[in-house]
Design an enzyme around this catalytic site. Structure first.
Site: not given
Length: 400
Positions: A235, A273, A275-276, A351, A380
């Site tokens: 977070g 934990e 990630g980002r 498109c 991501y």
């Protein structure tokens, strides 16, 4: 991005890559040295009794996992496919298995691959984990994921404190604990309380951990539990729209030390934990401008690439930051389109009008053939995108 990066190895790589390709280029570039430095800085600051797992959903490429494996304590996975990727890199690295929709075959294989902990997301999942572990003759270590009845700091994504598909409602916690204590081959190791994602306020995040500790301490005393872990999730935020706004890691760590001094639970390790927060800044998405047009008074840059490569801006509805890398090469016998001092909307080759990576961005000069270098693309990016929509060629992936 600052000028130091533009003058460095990323820029050199882009220009060399362009010289080797006659067709418009599109590539993800990952700076593994920067990734190592970010991970080491994050891990080294944590207080004693804290462990850092990397949430591989942010970027599960093997090169990223190999780079992080010697630095982080373990990995967090959200599918059996992710667990397999981890085990290709390490046969014994601690793994946490989460996610709200685990299938029986995933639980079974995860146990056979010796995951350290499984996040149990529901009463039924607790029963299924016990059933499968008993059949295998394996002891399954679980953390109960709880959707707390509490208010939380503002963040990009909220996963608790309101109705969501994640975790067990706090009002059902007694039933979940008593059931876990009664089921065979199931060991309750602690709780998972990941409630928000992409929070940018370090002070509030430290207060959030304090709330977690108070809740778990209460459950431990009320039910006479012996616990080993509290997983506080990740977070920690990355701002894609304000380069000056950052999650102040040093502030968080300093306040976390005070929180643990006041509220630490003896014998219970605190797990994180992210990630980002670990991977975002190490990645870049470089894509070439293939056309410029003005439509109904608005200027558009059309890319060799777009949201099928890099879905994050569209998914989060923001204009993703980029820099212009000038390319002098022009191989056509006619004039080169360019614009000066205009607002540009950056659109991809799909498109659909939703294929937009940035809207109404002021540029001093942009030409067809120049390259847009999107920063903060290490998390991501490629893996959450619709790769094969319209069957365009995939981008290259370059690891520095």
């Amino acid at each position: 991005m600052n000028q130091t990066v533009l003058d460095g190895k990323v820029l050199t790589t882009i220009k060399e890559w362009k010289q080797e390709h006659s067709q418009p280029i599109s590539a993800f570039i990952y700076d593994l040295q920067a990734l190592r430095e970010r991970a080491r800085q994050t891990v080294s600051g944590l207080p004693e009794g804290c462990r850092l797992f990397y949430a591989i959903k942010a970027n599960p490429t093997q090169e990223i996992l190999k780079c992080l494996e010697p630095i982080v304590y373990g990995f967090e996975a959200a599918s059996i496919g992710e667990i397999r990727k981890i085990r290709q890199v390490s046969s014994d690295k601690p793994v946490i298995f989460g996610g709200p929709g685990k299938k029986d075959n995933e639980i079974e294989e995860a146990l056979l691959l010796q995951v350290k902990l499984i996040h149990a997301e529901s009463i039924l999942e607790l029963r299924r984990i016990s059933h499968i572990a008993t059949r295998l003759g394996i002891q399954a270590s679980v953390l109960i994921r709880v959707n707390l009845r509490a208010s939380f700091p503002e963040a990009t994504l909220i996963m608790a404190g309101r109705p969501t598909q994640f975790g067990i409602d706090e009002e059902q916690i007694e039933d979940a604990i008593l059931l876990t204590q009664s089921l065979p081959n199931l060991q309750l190791e602690g709780f998972h309380l990941h409630s928000i994602s992409n929070n940018l306020d370090a002070h509030l995040h430290a207060r959030l951990i304090s709330v977690y500790l108070e809740r778990v301490k209460g459950w431990r005393e009320r039910f006479g539990l012996t616990l080993n872990y509290l997983n506080a999730g990740g977070g920690f935020g990355i701002s894609y729209t304000d380069s000056e706004r950052k999650f102040e890691w040093d502030t968080f760590v300093s306040e976390l030390r005070q929180v643990l001094y006041q509220n630490a639970i003896p014998g219970v390790e605190l797990l994180f934990e992210p990630g980002r927060y670990i991977a975002a800044a190490c990645g870049y998405y470089a894509t070439e401008v293939v056309d410029l047009k003005c439509n109904h008074g608005k200027h558009y840059a059309i890319l060799r690439g777009g949201s099928h490569h890099f879905r994050l801006p569209g998914a989060w509805q923001h204009s993703h930051p980029f820099e212009i890398v000038p390319v002098e090469q022009w191989n056509y016998p006619f004039g080169r389109p360019e614009v000066w001092d205009v607002e540009i909307t950056v659109a991809g080759e799909l498109c659909t009008p939703k294929d937009v990576l940035a809207r109404d961005i002021q540029v001093s000069r942009l030409r067809v053939g120049d390259i847009l270098l999107f920063t903060l693309a290490g998390a991501y990016g490629w893996t959450i995108s619709a790769h094969d929509f319209l069957s365009h060629e995939h981008p290259d992936h370059i690891f520095l």
